[in-house]
Design an enzyme around this catalytic site. Structure first.
Site, PDB file in Angstrom:
ATOM      1  CB  VAL A   1      -0.909   0.005   1.258  1.00  0.00           C
ATOM      2  CG1 VAL A   1      -1.698   1.306   1.344  1.00  0.00           C
ATOM      3  CG2 VAL A   1      -1.863  -1.198   1.230  1.00  0.00           C
ATOM      4  CG  ASP A   2       0.562   4.274  -3.159  1.00  0.00           C
ATOM      5  OD1 ASP A   2      -0.331   4.764  -2.450  1.00  0.00           O
ATOM      6  OD2 ASP A   2       0.465   4.182  -4.400  1.00  0.00           O
ATOM      7  CB  SER A   3       2.754   7.443   1.150  1.00  0.00           C
ATOM      8  OG  SER A   3       2.932   8.119  -0.088  1.00  0.00           O
TER       9      SER A   3
END
Lengths: 420, 81
Positions: B38-40
């Site tokens: 999961v990216d920021s």
């Protein structure tokens, strides 16, 4: 340095007539209108309630998570670009053998991520500051369609977004031509997209008296050159080309649709929304396109006109076509916005595609709804499907934008090979 | 009062909706960044969606510390009680 020959090896589109190039082209040849009534509740209060709505919703094609991270304008661009890329015979990801350092993108939009901008502003007002998506900025940026396509294809030779209102995507084809001829890239994915069927722009175009109010006959509303025309019809969608040098295409045995021979650009320096009524600057865009293409007026057999169905614009363009190409009657002119509506930043690329396919198939799609032509236009307008002669053929697509931007792009059927 | 498993399951649905991670993979011991990819920006969306779903406030300085699914579930349990 020898002038490089640029060919078209891939096409992709999602338009009011169909979710791909084949269905869009078939719709044009059938003279079918893609304009319809907007059924959504928000349209009920508007003075204009018709548009050329995309035939296929982009989220029906894209992965769900991918779609929710893209504004509708970028969704259309990604759908059309992936079609074009695969149509050109290039693989995706690890199967992509194109040199990334020599692959560029030029994808325009006239307005950008307006639905994201306005939709998220509604959320901020109604639900508070914590409900706004962290993706708003990368979604609404005007360069987002080009950047999203560039990232997916690994394009490292430059990713650009020309903005010149309704001339934007012809300007992206012109920029792509420059990128290749200046040796900055071997392959460029170029075109345009637009997605502004939303109550604010719909109303704003109506407020400026620019759009047709023929709400009770949507399919009859876009009628270039007809005496009863009353403005353009907004459309949405995208059209994308894969362009490459002839040498590069031949080396990989690519199927070739034809040649993007050159482009010509001028500006009216006259008025923000009205064309220079003499047509001189529009004509000069066509003349420059011919010069850059090493073509003469006598080579041109077909013009896909900007022809938006506005009272002044259609007449000025007819004058400009006569001025640039002379009075010879061998030029068959058509206005395919009569069927698709006006895709603004997607219009130039879509109509350039129609121009190229007309040359390739020696078949000009009709201008529909032209029941009573404006008198003394002095151009030969196709009102039904018309055939083009044998041999080498050349044609021009015109796109003109608010702000006075004039971009003409010239195509030929030379180097054509294979099947569509 | 929702159970730990109910909160995990609801959070898993949010993670699936936002980031496309299969809901069954969203288990308490999994790191959002390292295990679930999961990216920021997606993480910010997940936090906002969780605030709405569970009617809790997750301040940005707290959100930074929610490395695993278990961290987030525990925070939501405390904040909702």
């Amino acid at each position: 340095m020898m002038r490089k020959t640029i060919v078209v090896t891939g096409l992709g589109a999602t338009t009011p007539l169909g979710g791909d190039v084949a269905s869009t082209w078939a719709g044009m040849l059938a003279g079918r209108s893609g304009v319809s009534a907007i059924e959504a509740d928000w349209a009920a209060a508007l003075p204009v309630r018709i548009a050329g709505q995309a035939a296929v919703e982009p989220d029906a094609v894209l992965q769900r998570v991918e779609a929710r991270r893209l504004d509708r304008s970028a969704q259309f661009a990604v759908v059309a670009a992936m079609q074009a890329w695969q149509d050109a015979g290039f693989g995706l990801r690890e199967e992509n053998v194109v040199d990334r350092a020599r692959l560029g993108v030029a994808i325009a939009t006239g307005i950008g991520g307006l639905q994201t901008l306005l939709g998220q502003w509604d959320i901020q007002k109604e639900k508070g500051v914590r409900r706004v998506s962290p993706l708003v900025i990368p979604m609404l940026m005007t360069n987002a369609p080009a950047a999203n396509v560039g990232i997916r294809l690994g394009a490292e030779a430059g990713v650009h977004t020309p903005v010149s209102a309704c001339a934007s995507s012809n300007e992206s084809l012109a920029l792509a031509t420059d990128m290749i001829r200046l040796d900055r890239a071997d392959v460029v994915v170029a075109g345009g997209t637009e997605a502004v069927i939303h109550p604010l722009p719909m109303n704003a175009f109506a407020q400026m008296q620019a759009v047709s109010r023929r709400n009770d006959e949507p399919e009859r509303a876009s009628r270039p050159w007809d005496v009863d025309r009353d403005g353009f019809v907004l459309g949405e969608g995208a059209a994308i080309f894969v362009l490459e040098t002839l040498e590069h295409a031949k080396a990989r045995g690519a199927r070739i649709y034809g040649e993007l021979a050159g482009a010509g650009m001028t500006a009216d320096a006259h008025d923000m929304v009205q064309p220079n009524p003499t047509g001189v600057t529009q004509a000069r865009a066509m003349t420059r396109a011919l010069a850059e293409s090493e073509l003469t007026p006598a080579d041109i057999v077909h013009v896909n006109a900007h022809a938006t169905s506005t009272p002044q614009g259609d007449v000025t363009e007819a004058e400009a076509i006569r001025m640039a190409l002379g009075d010879h009657t061998a030029v068959i002119v058509t206005g395919t916005k009569s069927m698709t509506g006006h895709l603004l930043g997607g219009a130039g690329a879509l109509e350039s595609m129609a121009t190229l396919l007309a040359l390739r198939h020696r078949t000009v799609p009709p201008t529909i709804n032209l029941d009573n032509p404006e008198p003394q236009l002095g151009i030969d307008i196709a009102t039904k499907v018309r055939s083009l002669p044998d041999g080498d053929l050349a044609g021009i697509n015109n796109s003109f934008g608010f702000g006075g931007h004039n971009v003409a792009v010239a195509f030929t059927n030379r180097y054509g090979s294979g099947a569509d | 009062m929702a159970t730990t498993e109910e909160i995990r399951a609801d959070l898993a649905e949010i993670v699936n909706e936002v980031a496309g991670v299969p809901a069954d993979d969203v288990q308490l011991d999994k790191s959002f960044a390292d295990d679930l990819d999961v990216d920021s920006l997606s993480m910010v969306e997940i936090i906002y969606a969780a605030e709405e779903k569970f009617s809790v406030s997750i301040p940005d300085e707290e959100a930074k510390n929610l490395k695993t699914v278990g961290d987030a579930v525990a925070y939501i349990e405390r904040a909702a009680s």
